[in-house]
Design a protein around this motif. Sequence first.
Motif, PDB file in Angstrom:
ATOM      1  N   LYS A  93     -11.257  11.920   2.325  1.00 18.91           N
ATOM      2  CA  LYS A  93     -10.815  11.643   1.140  1.00 18.91           C
ATOM      3  C   LYS A  93     -10.354  10.837  -0.164  1.00 18.91           C
ATOM      4  N   PRO A  94     -10.685  10.359  -0.994  1.00 18.03           N
ATOM      5  CA  PRO A  94     -10.059   8.871  -2.201  1.00 18.03           C
ATOM      6  C   PRO A  94      -9.237   8.068  -2.308  1.00 18.03           C
ATOM      7  N   VAL A  95      -8.731   8.178  -0.761  1.00 23.74           N
ATOM      8  CA  VAL A  95      -7.348   7.860  -1.880  1.00 23.74           C
ATOM      9  C   VAL A  95      -6.981   6.118  -0.636  1.00 23.74           C
ATOM     10  N   GLY A  96      -6.616   5.468  -1.280  1.00 24.20           N
ATOM     11  CA  GLY A  96      -6.376   4.169  -0.753  1.00 24.20           C
ATOM     12  C   GLY A  96      -4.880   3.045  -1.654  1.00 24.20           C
ATOM     13  N   PHE A  97      -4.362   1.758  -0.972  1.00 24.78           N
ATOM     14  CA  PHE A  97      -4.291   0.949  -1.640  1.00 24.78           C
ATOM     15  C   PHE A  97      -4.575  -0.397  -1.548  1.00 24.78           C
ATOM     16  N   VAL A  98      -4.074  -1.355  -3.463  1.00 24.22           N
ATOM     17  CA  VAL A  98      -4.677  -2.562  -3.325  1.00 24.22           C
ATOM     18  C   VAL A  98      -3.467  -2.977  -3.396  1.00 24.22           C
ATOM     19  N   ARG A  99      -2.619  -3.429  -2.956  1.00 30.10           N
ATOM     20  CA  ARG A  99      -1.668  -4.477  -2.923  1.00 30.10           C
ATOM     21  C   ARG A  99      -1.095  -6.032  -3.155  1.00 30.10           C
ATOM     22  N   TRP A 110       9.270 -11.473  -0.182  1.00 37.45           N
ATOM     23  CA  TRP A 110       8.158 -11.287  -1.475  1.00 37.45           C
ATOM     24  C   TRP A 110       8.153  -9.752  -2.372  1.00 37.45           C
ATOM     25  N   GLU A 111       8.021 -10.092  -3.599  1.00 36.89           N
ATOM     26  CA  GLU A 111       8.070  -9.204  -4.386  1.00 36.89           C
ATOM     27  C   GLU A 111       6.453  -7.924  -3.883  1.00 36.89           C
ATOM     28  N   LEU A 112       6.305  -6.373  -3.869  1.00 39.41           N
ATOM     29  CA  LEU A 112       5.817  -6.264  -3.513  1.00 39.41           C
ATOM     30  C   LEU A 112       4.977  -5.261  -4.270  1.00 39.41           C
ATOM     31  N   THR A 113       3.943  -4.952  -5.205  1.00 38.82           N
ATOM     32  CA  THR A 113       3.539  -4.249  -6.295  1.00 38.82           C
ATOM     33  C   THR A 113       1.963  -3.566  -5.871  1.00 38.82           C
ATOM     34  N   THR A 114       2.161  -2.364  -6.360  1.00 39.46           N
ATOM     35  CA  THR A 114       0.779  -1.873  -6.407  1.00 39.46           C
ATOM     36  C   THR A 114      -0.107  -1.968  -7.566  1.00 39.46           C
ATOM     37  N   LEU A 115      -1.630  -2.735  -7.008  1.00 38.63           N
ATOM     38  CA  LEU A 115      -2.134  -2.891  -8.079  1.00 38.63           C
ATOM     39  C   LEU A 115      -3.269  -1.286  -8.229  1.00 38.63           C
ATOM     40  N   ALA A 116      -3.572  -0.982  -7.533  1.00 34.79           N
ATOM     41  CA  ALA A 116      -4.216   0.097  -7.334  1.00 34.79           C
ATOM     42  C   ALA A 116      -4.486   0.901  -6.420  1.00 34.79           C
ATOM     43  N   ALA A 117      -3.970   2.473  -6.728  1.00 36.20           N
ATOM     44  CA  ALA A 117      -4.514   3.859  -5.616  1.00 36.20           C
ATOM     45  C   ALA A 117      -5.118   4.624  -6.133  1.00 36.20           C
ATOM     46  N   GLY A 118      -5.237   5.428  -4.571  1.00 37.02           N
ATOM     47  CA  GLY A 118      -5.994   6.203  -5.541  1.00 37.02           C
ATOM     48  C   GLY A 118      -7.724   6.507  -5.545  1.00 37.02           C
ATOM     49  N   SER A 119      -8.003   6.931  -6.269  1.00 36.77           N
ATOM     50  CA  SER A 119      -9.604   7.198  -5.903  1.00 36.77           C
ATOM     51  C   SER A 119      -9.786   5.734  -6.638  1.00 36.77           C
ATOM     52  N   ASP A 120      -9.613   5.057  -7.595  1.00 37.79           N
ATOM     53  CA  ASP A 120      -9.410   3.193  -7.459  1.00 37.79           C
ATOM     54  C   ASP A 120      -9.864   2.733  -6.235  1.00 37.79           C
ATOM     55  N   ALA A 121      -9.203   2.999  -5.163  1.00 38.36           N
ATOM     56  CA  ALA A 121      -9.101   1.906  -3.870  1.00 38.36           C
ATOM     57  C   ALA A 121      -9.418   2.835  -3.411  1.00 38.36           C
ATOM     58  N   ALA A 122      -9.735   4.204  -2.910  1.00 41.77           N
ATOM     59  CA  ALA A 122     -10.702   5.168  -2.470  1.00 41.77           C
ATOM     60  C   ALA A 122     -11.625   4.100  -1.053  1.00 41.77           C
ATOM     61  N   ALA A 123     -10.198   4.175   0.408  1.00 43.81           N
ATOM     62  CA  ALA A 123     -10.565   3.535   1.338  1.00 43.81           C
ATOM     63  C   ALA A 123     -11.248   2.509   1.024  1.00 43.81           C
TER      64      ALA A 123
END
Length: 479
Positions: A93-99, A110-123
């Motif tokens: 499945k094309p899922v994942g995170f860049v944090r 720490w302030e936490l944000t998601t830079l990319a998720a889903g297909s952009d960050a696929a695994a």
Amino acid sequence: MIHPIVRNIVVALVVVAPGALLADELAVDDALSAATASDGRYISWREHIIDDPVVGNEPDLSGSDGLEMADLDRDGFEDIVSVHEADIVYDGKPVGFVRIAWGSEDPGSWELTTLAAGSDAAAAEDVSIADANGDGFPDIIVATELAHLIYFENPGRDARAAEWARVIPPITADRGSFIRVFFADFDDDGRPEVVAANKGDQSAGENEREIRKPTSFSVFVLPKDPLDGMLWREQVLGKGLVPINSEPVDLDRDGDLDVVAGFRIENRLLWFENIGSMRFAEHRIAVRATNAGIVLSGFNTDYADIDGDGRLDIVEATPRRGQLVWLKQPASPELDWTLYEIGTVDPDLITSVRLADIDDDGDLDAFTGTYSLGPRDRDGPDISANDPLGRIAWFENPGSDRRASWDRHDISRRKRGMYDKWLARDMDGDGDLDFVGTRGNSFPYDGVIWVEQVRTHDPVRVFTRAREEDSEQMPLAKH
């Protein structure tokens, strides 16, 4: 208020009646610290959580892998970019995170944000940071295992709040499984290229007999505007069965960056000498016949002049028997390298190694993490101390006797854990080195942590965990 799951806890030492607990039954975490710093104080460790499903309010965060640190918003404090496959099992499945964990003067905040998720960050598997467009702000490149490179352009001083423009260069799209990626300036023009290894498939290597098609590791030359993905140009350096690394390092110390490359199935280790004008000469890294049984793949490595002869050596975690070794570079590329064993964490499997002077005695020690092979979302009841588990340990450099085995100091061992990468930093400004890393294979305990080095005049418990509940702590294996 500190969340009860993640607050640091103070563990009281319990005096046990003689004979009540055998030494080989004592969990690694519960042992008293024995390692000492150069000033005679005892070294122990305290875990702090930076990002995980609870702290980061991201319930699907799992499969934590690579990370890098840089001051992204130029505020004077380093930030952490981490990548997470978001997997409990490999299901394609094309899922994942860049944090991003945004830093401050307080390493506990720490302030936490998601830079990319889903297909952009696929695994998402690996990350590198450099100023690719020359505007003075660090940009980000991520390797995903499903299956591309993705470039993120830093928007500048408003980086925390502004959207980051991004591109998946078509030349990298649908390419199988990118496993490692690095920014590196190979032609010394002040602007980085990208070097990446593609292992072919996310599960490549699980069944060696099914691996038939060679895949590549390549240098990608970027255009002046890296967001123009159509202008990325690929230069293939080599091909083989499951390329697992292609790491830039000035191995011959001539002032330019070379590439060290490894192949998992072939157990082959090479280096590509930068000879100028984006040309590279291939050299094998072969060990002497007396070490013929040692398997080298080049996946988990670090580099230093271990024996002080002026040549850069390689520290490598071998794929078998939990061995950590160092390879002495010969005087000429045509000669064999000499292998010396640092130590072993058998039956555990080392996935990360970082060289740093942990005890302040003037030489480099080795900080390591291992890879558990049981279930990733629960503690298997049939998992024993004799199985490959998640361990943190460091090896103490013997000093002048460079060829001696290094003393191993175990920090923590749990049924679940994959410590994929460590970065050495003095996080709390107390003058000793701490380590920032990722932990996977442990949902819901995956994420980003830092392990604080604590020095005391008397021995104390060697490891203080951050959570009240965690994967079951374990003793060493019984041999």
